[in-house]
Design an enzyme around this catalytic site. Structure first.
Site, PDB file in Angstrom:
ATOM      1  CE  LYS A   1      -9.893 -14.989  -0.471  1.00  0.00           C
ATOM      2  NZ  LYS A   1      -9.382 -14.156  -1.581  1.00  0.00           N
TER       3      LYS A   1
ATOM      4  CD  GLU B   1     -10.725   2.939  -5.693  1.00  0.00           C
ATOM      5  OE1 GLU B   1      -9.902   3.333  -4.857  1.00  0.00           O
ATOM      6  OE2 GLU B   1     -11.529   2.005  -5.480  1.00  0.00           O
TER       7      GLU B   1
END
Length: 487
Positions: free
Chosen positions: A181, A384
């Site tokens: 995917k 992040e």
């Protein structure tokens, strides 16, 4: 070419799924947009749980024959796939640059050659898997690596094909079948890989590609009872959802997640080298999980380091990633650009000082940014960003450097710059990280273990570690007697 084919940078790409050796359309589609100019590249098949289930079924059906195929024959086919990648290297490079905005020169010289190398390396490594038999009270122990079954591989958008094949190659070499995917923001080279694999002789159903949104098909893939392994590279929140989805069937997971890696610069370091390594963290517009986004500099050299850094970073060329002179291309998506800008705006509001950058260049790009005067517990230091945004903090001594470096929930990587070998040994031994680089950055060998500690991931891949994950390890214990020997 067929009526379904898209033309992307002069290359024909089929936007449909690849399931059981056939192209499969969906009732719905989603628009794939180039980050370079915001132009629509075409409509991509938008998978549903039905297509996800069909792909797993195809992988399950193909598994027995592929698992029974000899290691040598599997390796031969993987080498043929690598040949196909090399034959179409220029096409793969320009399509991926168009699709995700990374530098074309990097795709040509490093990324796509690495894609081919992934297949060759794991094909060859599979032939070396062996553990010397050993005895226990006269009984013989024999260790084997058995194929596990269908694997679901979910990959990110920042290095789509390289990171996909880093998973696909060992999974296939181990004798497993795969459902890939790819990220919906950069799906095109996964479709080209399906064509290449088929041309190389990979049997139908051994590799399947299902495109679409994780929110719509992710659970159908990761919760499926016939899936035997799940490997994911991406964010911590998505990893939690995948783990919860896999839990009822206790499906083993390999998770390579986020990072907030430090770059430690000691006063005895070669400052020019330290600056070069620090500026390198802007690679791929900062969209690199391994990037050392927290620069920690010994306070006695911080002023000089900053001066040299500003000069070096100021020479970077930001622009069209297809141009040879460009150093920094666009951000992958307007949503990501907004996220980056939000991080910086909130940091400045909290008291951070902008040394360079701190703003959007245009509707597609963010300026290389360095922030100082940031608190250790602030969002900009702890979370992040995944963009071209670095912070700079100072430390007084080795103990403080290690304390600051390890004071996040992540542990993916760390970089250390010092001229003292004994210090390097001491500090690397104290750092929490899956990979530590000393006086270098981004040197990676597929024989080495790769992965993160703490919230940066679960498990290790590379070399035999990949096969330990993608296989069921079996120990066969045989008694020395009980045989009906007839001469």
């Amino acid at each position: 070419m067929t009526e379904h084919t898209l033309t992307v940078a002069g290359v024909a790409v089929d936007p449909r799924h690849w399931i059981g050796g056939e192209r499969v359309a969906s009732a719905g589609t989603f628009t794939d947009v180039s980050p370079i100019d915001g132009r629509a590249l075409g409509e991509i098949a938008r998978g549903t749980p039905a297509e996800a289930a069909a792909a797993v079924a195809a992988a399950k059906a193909a598994f027995p024959a592929w698992a029974a195929t000899s290691r040598a024959e599997r390796a031969r086919i993987l080498h043929a796939i690598a040949d196909g990648v090399e034959k179409r290297l220029e096409e793969l490079a320009i399509v991926e640059t168009t699709d995700n905005g990374a530098l074309l020169r990097s795709h040509r010289r490093g990324v796509m050659p690495r894609v081919a190398h992934n297949f060759r390396f794991f094909a060859d490594w599979s032939l070396t898997l062996d553990h010397e038999d050993f005895e226990t009270r006269g009984h013989t122990n024999h260790v084997s690596w058995d194929p596990a079954g269908p694997c679901v591989l979910i990959t990110p958008w920042n290095a789509p094909l390289m990171l996909a094949t880093w998973k696909i190659a060992p999974a296939l070499a181990a004798g497993n079948t795969v459902v890939l995917k790819p990220a919906e923001w950069s799906p095109l080279t996964a479709s080209l890989l399906a064509d290449i694999a088929a041309e190389a002789g990979l049997p139908a159903g051994v590799l399947n590609v299902v495109q679409g949104y994780g929110s719509e098909i992710g659970d159908a893939l990761t919760s499926h009872p016939d899936v035997r392994r799940i490997s994911f590279t991406g964010s911590v929140p998505t990893a939690r959802r995948i783990a919860a989805s896999a839990a009822p069937h206790l499906t083993p997971l390999s998770l390579e997640l986020g990072g907030k890696s430090p770059l430690l610069v000691f006063a005895d370091a070669d400052l020019d080298l330290a600056v070069d390594l620090a500026v390198e963290q802007y690679d791929n517009a900062g969209q690199v999980c391994l990037a050392a986004t927290r620069i920690l500099v010994e306070e006695t050299v911080a002023e000089e380091f900053t001066r040299r850094f500003v000069a070096k970073a100021g020479a970077l060329v930001q622009g069209d990633p297809r141009e040879e002179a460009t150093d920094i291309g666009p951000t992958i998506h307007p949503r990501q650009l907004e996220k980056i800008d939000g991080f910086v705006r909130r940091a400045v509001e909290a008291g951070a000082r902008v040394v360079i950058g701190g703003h959007r260049v245009d509707e597609r790009s963010y300026a290389p940014t360095l922030l100082t005067e940031v608190a250790q517990d602030s969002e900009i230091v702890q979370e992040e960003v995944f963009g071209p945004v670095l912070t700079l903090q100072t430390f007084a001594d080795e103990d403080e450097a290690v304390r600051l470096a390890d004071d996040t929930r992540f542990g993916l990587a760390a970089t250390l710059v010092t001229g003292d070998r004994e210090r390097a040994d001491r500090v690397t031994g104290r750092l929490t990280a899956g990979t530590v680089w000393v006086n270098c950055f981004f040197v990676r060998d597929l024989k080495a273990p790769f992965g993160g500690s703490r919230h940066s991931g679960v498990g290790r891949e590379g070399g035999t570690w990949s096969f330990d994950f993608y296989c069921d390890l079996k120990n066969t214990v045989t008694a020395p007697k009980g045989w009906n020997d007839h001469g």
